[in-house]
Design an enzyme around this catalytic site. Structure first.
Site, PDB file in Angstrom:
ATOM      1  CG  ASP A  89      -1.868   1.236   1.393  1.00 13.30           C
ATOM      2  OD1 ASP A  89      -2.592   1.267   0.388  1.00 13.30           O
ATOM      3  OD2 ASP A  89      -1.486   2.054   2.166  1.00 13.30           O
ATOM      4  CD  GLU A 139      -2.157   2.359  -3.469  1.00 12.58           C
ATOM      5  OE1 GLU A 139      -3.267   2.557  -3.645  1.00 12.58           O
ATOM      6  OE2 GLU A 139      -1.646   2.439  -2.211  1.00 12.58           O
TER       7      GLU A 139
END
Length: 755
Positions: free
Chosen positions: A369, A405
């Site tokens: 993330d 990401e």
């Protein structure tokens, strides 16, 4: 129980541990011979106590020992007489100097950052803040240490011993991988064939009903939203909400206990671990890989006004990026703090966590993330960052799937295609290109307006996004898998909602609809909302339902167009649980705090949803059965030992597409011919009619073989394979508005012509 000490006193009076840890470099708590080895990194601390508790009760008796150190920043010791299942924590002594980012307060019990399991819960009261707060838990300035003892208001680590081995994973090749993004609770909370007591749990995800659904659908990997132990943000608890998605990490080693079954929770922290490991084993036995979404960019402690439960209390100035001018945490994440990945000890913690989940817990890959934050040295992102390179060189981690990401909220925070070559990255260009072409531009075309940039960008995404990934060293080999192709993810509209809503409807988040993006790139097909749910836009509800029901076939076709594109694109496809049958979140595009029917997958399907599922399943299996749909190399228009280029593009008249046509917004009918020879497969001819008119198309000649019409997005269900229509190159086919046809070649053109 010993007296609670003030942060201003010289140090603890508890006894020192009799000897150091057997291996001080092995951090955390570990069973060794007659007791427990303990080691924790806290280079700025003046003293560290390890605190053992005699039960899981909040008011359990506490026994403290001073650790030895610091040896190269590590405080450590061996304490005899303690065993598996013992709760523990730390009290850390040091300077109170917020201007330097130091907020030591031994009145607060700190969770071991390496704890493999946890017990208890965090009560968001003033006791769990290092500094003094007012009645609303806002800091009182200037910051002063709070005197309340937090031990009975916070979590504790639990000493663990090695458990049973996890069944080895299937190690699915990247080129065969299809990722299904899901939430542990949301996937099975309403799944009827899962026993009620297992729904929404690790055991429920591994139940035969769940596993058989996933394997029948054809996906190869489940990517779970965070399963690391979490803590809800204070502003959510004020509103009676929770961090459902889990991007608020409390521990990088302990699994979230609330996702375990009631029986496992009753059995204690070891049983929770065993349930997770059993889930992984059962998924592996079914041929499914498990990828974890991991949040190594920030923690649940937020900014300097946030609670102190672990890292902040142990060494705030080491774990977090600190502004040297103010002592405040620097924020590249939008969540109040950023872990300092320029600090070697922080990287060591992240790598140890990854190895633990990969080796001991059996996980097959990780999705980072806000991965750009992990790749920042001091300010700027670098693909040569030691943490990123270590992930590629470590003998355990280099065998796992690594996905980033590729953005954060800092300067230079957009790095799609910028990660080291062994990483794959979420391709937001792919997402936006498909939404723009099939939704935004299709919507304007349906109103008679030619707008957009032509098919160039769409063709680039279908061919592997070489513009983003072609500069890397492996660009001539297995390059396309670096693009994680997605139209939807947990963050944003579901695929069905992209066809039903143009505006976000986030009222349930209690932020007056201010949260979530406004850049949805969606098309409601003329009317906002669905035929069922809370957001009907007409005062006359029966009339609205009738109107919205009439839109359903066209919306379903748009959904099938998106799913078809996803399954024929070069790269690794990913979609969100329920997209395969048109799951809705009723227009909520930021459901992170919705532990409710908004987020849970609704398995009570209408007839049209069963049809959508069957279409999605067919497309997934078509991709798995035909390598021509999943090329491992970029498609460049060059011939490779073949009379046909690897890909070629044609007009509706069957002629090659001219250069000026690529950027013509009115050019929305085209044919993609993909050679199957490099893949040991048949050829693929994809016909795209992205206009609002019925259009006649003359099929590209190709190599002179016959074609079978394998799929048409106007079909509400897959056709019987024995009843599929056959064509030859040069023959004309009538394409309905906003539709895609997939034809696969076959060699028996002569016999076809004879009939």
């Amino acid at each position: 129980m010993p007296e609670t000490f003030s942060a201003y006193e010289s140090g603890p009076v508890s006894p020192r541990v009799p000897r150091g840890a057997t291996n001080p470099s092995r951090l955390g708590g570990h069973i060794v011979a007659d007791g427990v080895d303990i080691a924790v990194v806290a280079p700025h601390a003046k003293a560290v106590e390890v605190c053992f508790f005699d039960s899981y009760a909040a008011d359990a008796e506490e026994t403290r020992f001073q650790l030895i150190g610091p040896d190269e920043g590590v405080w450590h010791g061996h304490v005899a007489g303690y065993h598996t299942g013992t709760p523990y924590g730390f009290r850390v002594w040091g300077p109170w100097d917020p201007q330097r980012g130091l907020v030591y307060n031994p009145n607060k019990l700190a969770l071991d950052p390496y704890a493999r399991a946890i017990t208890g819960a965090v009560d968001l009261t003033d006791a769990v803040y290092a500094h003094r707060c007012d009645d609303d838990l806002y800091p009182i300035h200037p910051l002063q240490p709070d005197s309340h003892d937090s031990a009975s208001h916070t979590v504790r680590g639990v000493i663990q011993a090695p458990s049973f081995p996890v069944v080895a994973g299937p190690r699915t090749p990247w080129n065969d991988t299809i990722i299904y993004e899901a939430h542990v609770k949301g996937l099975t909370k309403n799944l009827p064939d899962v026993p009620e007591h297992l729904r929404g749990t690790y055991a429920g995800l591994a139940h035969p009903a769940t596993v058989s659904y996933l394997t029948d659908l054809g996906v190869t990997a489940i990517e779970l939203l965070p399963v690391h132990a979490k803590l809800d943000e204070p502003f959510l608890t004020e509103r009676g909400l929770s961090n459902y998605w889990g991007y608020s990490t409390l521990s990088y080693f302990a699994p979230e206990p609330s996702y375990a079954s009631a029986a496992a929770r009753a059995g204690g922290p070891s049983a929770v671990l065993d349930e997770f490991r059993g889930m992984v084993s059962l998924l592996h036995e079914a041929g499914l890989e498990l990828i974890l979404d991991v949040v190594y960019n920030h923690t649940c402690e937020g900014g300097m006004s946030g609670p102190g439960v672990s890292w902040r209390l142990i060494d705030n100035a080491m774990y977090y990026r600190i502004d040297p001018a103010t002592g405040h945490t620097r924020d590249f994440t939008g969540c109040g703090n950023s872990l300092d990945s320029s600090e070697p000890r922080v990287n060591e913690m992240i790598l140890d966590s990854l190895r633990y989940w990969a080796r001991d817990m059996g996980v097959d890959g990780f999705r980072f993330d806000l991965g750009v934050t992990n790749g920042r040295l001091h300010e700027d992102f670098s693909p040569d960052h030691p943490l990123l390179q270590a992930c590629l060189l470590d003998p355990v981690l280099r065998q796992k799937k690594m996905i980033a990401e590729p953005w954060d909220v800092g300067i230079g925070g957009w790095q799609t295609g910028g990660f080291p070559q062994a990483f794959s990255t979420w391709n937001d260009h792919y997402r936006d290109s498909l939404r723009q072409f099939w939704l935004v531009d299709a919507g304007t075309q349906s109103r008679g307006i030619a707008r957009g940039g032509g098919p160039y960008d769409l063709a680039t995404r279908l061919s592997g996004s070489q513009d983003l990934y072609g500069h890397l060293a492996d660009a001539t080999t297995a390059a396309t898998r670096r693009s994680i192709n997605f139209v939807t993810a947990h963050d944003g509209f579901t695929m069905a909602d992209l066809t039903c809503y143009e505006r976000k409807h986030n009222g349930a988040n209690l932020e007056e609809n201010r949260d979530g993006t406004n850049n949805n790139l969606s098309w409601n097909h003329g009317v906002e909302g669905r035929a069922a749910g809370p957001y009907l836009t007409k005062d006359d509800v029966p009339q609205a339902i009738e109107m919205l029901t009439e839109l359903r076939p066209l919306r379903s076709r748009s959904l099938r167009n998106l799913f078809t594109m996803l399954m024929i694109s070069a790269g690794t496809p990913m979609f969100v649980a329920g997209d395969e049958f048109g799951r809705t979140q009723f227009g909520n595009n930021n459901a992170y705090c919705q532990d409710s029917e908004i987020s849970w997958v609704d398995w009570d399907l209408e007839d049209f949803q069963h049809d959508l599922h069957d279409c999605a399943r067919m497309l997934i299996h078509l991709r798995r059965n035909h390598p021509v749909l999943r090329p491992a190399r970029f498609l460049t228009g060059q011939a490779i030992d073949d009379v046909l280029p690897d890909v070629s593009w044609y007009t509706r008249a069957g002629t090659e597409l001219s250069d000026h046509s690529w950027h013509d917004p009115e050019n929305r009918v085209l044919q993609m011919l993909r050679s199957g020879k490099p893949h040991g497969d048949v050829d693929l001819l994809a016909i795209i009619n992205a206009t609002a008119q019925e259009t006649e198309v003359r099929l590209a000649e190709g190599r002179g073989t016959a074609y079978t019409l394998r799929w048409d997005t106007t079909w509400e269900r897959p056709e019987d394979p024995d009843e599929l229509t056959r064509y030859v190159g040069g023959q004309k086919i009538l394409m309905e508005p906003l539709s895609i046809a997939l034809l696969l070649s076959s060699p028996d053109v002569k016999s076809l012509l004879e009939h």
